[in-house]
Design a protein around this motif. Sequence first.
Motif, PDB file in Angstrom:
ATOM      1  N   GLU A  60       0.372  -1.289   0.070  1.00 13.71           N
ATOM      2  CA  GLU A  60       0.301   0.380  -0.150  1.00 13.71           C
ATOM      3  C   GLU A  60       0.776   1.325   0.580  1.00 13.71           C
ATOM      4  O   GLU A  60       0.160   2.526  -0.003  1.00 13.71           O
ATOM      5  CB  GLU A  60      -0.744   0.299   1.300  1.00 13.71           C
ATOM      6  N   VAL A  61       1.944   0.866   0.245  1.00 14.71           N
ATOM      7  CA  VAL A  61       2.690   2.156   0.733  1.00 14.71           C
ATOM      8  C   VAL A  61       3.467   2.729  -1.183  1.00 14.71           C
ATOM      9  O   VAL A  61       3.142   2.020  -1.792  1.00 14.71           O
ATOM     10  CB  VAL A  61       4.468   1.480   1.277  1.00 14.71           C
ATOM     11  N   PRO A  62       3.298   4.647  -1.326  1.00 19.82           N
ATOM     12  CA  PRO A  62       2.771   4.836  -2.739  1.00 19.82           C
ATOM     13  C   PRO A  62       4.152   4.640  -3.182  1.00 19.82           C
ATOM     14  O   PRO A  62       4.689   4.400  -4.785  1.00 19.82           O
ATOM     15  CB  PRO A  62       2.347   6.001  -2.569  1.00 19.82           C
ATOM     16  N   VAL A  63       5.837   5.501  -2.257  1.00 15.54           N
ATOM     17  CA  VAL A  63       6.894   5.264  -2.876  1.00 15.54           C
ATOM     18  C   VAL A  63       7.230   3.989  -2.553  1.00 15.54           C
ATOM     19  O   VAL A  63       7.840   3.852  -0.684  1.00 15.54           O
ATOM     20  CB  VAL A  63       6.867   6.449  -2.974  1.00 15.54           C
ATOM     21  N   LEU A  64       8.614   3.336  -3.474  1.00 17.97           N
ATOM     22  CA  LEU A  64       9.227   2.548  -2.802  1.00 17.97           C
ATOM     23  C   LEU A  64      10.853   3.195  -3.419  1.00 17.97           C
ATOM     24  O   LEU A  64      11.405   2.687  -4.008  1.00 17.97           O
ATOM     25  CB  LEU A  64       9.732   1.478  -3.065  1.00 17.97           C
ATOM     26  N   VAL A  65      12.106   3.410  -1.961  1.00 16.61           N
ATOM     27  CA  VAL A  65      13.544   4.562  -3.173  1.00 16.61           C
ATOM     28  C   VAL A  65      14.125   3.170  -3.270  1.00 16.61           C
ATOM     29  O   VAL A  65      13.799   2.892  -1.670  1.00 16.61           O
ATOM     30  CB  VAL A  65      13.979   5.670  -2.640  1.00 16.61           C
ATOM     31  N   VAL A  66      14.668   3.062  -3.720  1.00 12.86           N
ATOM     32  CA  VAL A  66      16.051   1.906  -3.526  1.00 12.86           C
ATOM     33  C   VAL A  66      17.540   2.295  -4.210  1.00 12.86           C
ATOM     34  O   VAL A  66      18.238   2.560  -4.758  1.00 12.86           O
ATOM     35  CB  VAL A  66      15.675   0.226  -4.469  1.00 12.86           C
ATOM     36  N   PRO A  67      17.962   3.061  -2.985  1.00  7.27           N
ATOM     37  CA  PRO A  67      18.973   3.032  -2.989  1.00  7.27           C
ATOM     38  C   PRO A  67      19.647   2.259  -3.507  1.00  7.27           C
ATOM     39  O   PRO A  67      20.458   1.285  -3.157  1.00  7.27           O
ATOM     40  CB  PRO A  67      19.442   3.579  -1.891  1.00  7.27           C
ATOM     41  N   CYS A  68      20.927   2.400  -4.340  1.00  5.49           N
ATOM     42  CA  CYS A  68      21.572   1.956  -5.700  1.00  5.49           C
ATOM     43  C   CYS A  68      23.464   1.839  -5.421  1.00  5.49           C
ATOM     44  O   CYS A  68      23.297   3.550  -5.544  1.00  5.49           O
ATOM     45  CB  CYS A  68      21.075   1.348  -6.614  1.00  5.49           C
ATOM     46  N   ILE A  69      24.026   1.209  -5.402  1.00  6.72           N
ATOM     47  CA  ILE A  69      25.893   1.653  -5.739  1.00  6.72           C
ATOM     48  C   ILE A  69      26.129   0.564  -6.986  1.00  6.72           C
ATOM     49  O   ILE A  69      26.250   0.051  -7.214  1.00  6.72           O
ATOM     50  CB  ILE A  69      26.325   0.407  -4.196  1.00  6.72           C
TER      51      ILE A  69
END
Length: 165
Positions: A60-69
Motif C-alpha cells: 500500500e506504500v505509494p513510493v519505494l526508494v531503492v538506493p543502489c551502488i
Amino acid sequence: MVVTDPGRRAALAELYRRGWERYVTEGITEKPVRAADPEARARQKRITSSARYLADHLHEVPVLVVPCIRTRTDASDAVVQASQFGSVLPAVWSFMLAARARDLGTAWTTIHLFHEREAAEILGIPFDEVMQVAMIPVAHLIGESLKPGHRRPLDEVVHWDHWRG
Ligand SMILES: Cc1cc2nc3c(=O)[nH]c(=O)nc-3n(C[C@H](O)[C@H](O)[C@H](O)COP(=O)(O)O)c2cc1C
C-alpha cells in the motif's frame, strides 16, 4: 531507483514478506539486544512490531526508494565496503530528513535484500554491476505526530581515546 508502479511495488512487497519470514524464523540479521535489559527488549519489540506492520502493508506504500551502488561489494574488504557505503548513506539520510521536513515518513529497511537478485529482475537492475543497499518506503504520516527516538546516555556509547570493553 524510485518505484511507483503498482505491479512492481506489489512484487517488491511480496519479496519483503518472504524476507521477513526468513528474518523471524532464522533471526539472521537480528541486532544483539542486551537480554537482561527489559527496556532494550521492549524497544526491540516495538521495532519488530513496526516492521511486521510494514510487511503486512508494504504493497500500500505509494513510493519505494531503492538506493543502489554501481558496483558490488559482496566479496570486498571492509575498506572497500565502507567507502562505497560512505558514498550512499549520507545521500539517503539527507533524503530521509528532507522527506521528514515535508511530513513524509520513511524507514531504512534491508529485508528485501534476502532476495536481491529477484528484486533486480523486477526492477531491470543489472545485478552483476549494481548493488541495492536498502529499500526506503515513503508515505504520508498518519496518526500521532512523531516523537524523538530513545537514545542511550552518551556516556554509554561514546568512547574517548581508548575503547572501553
Ligand atoms: C518499519 C521499520 C522497518 C525496519 N526494517 C529494517 C530492516 O529491514 N533492516 C534493518 O536493518 N533495520 C530495519 N529497521 C530498523 C531501522 O533501520 C533503524 O535501525 C531503527 O529504526 C533504529 O533507528 P532509530 O533509533 O533512529 O529509530 C526498521 C525500522 C522500522 C521502524
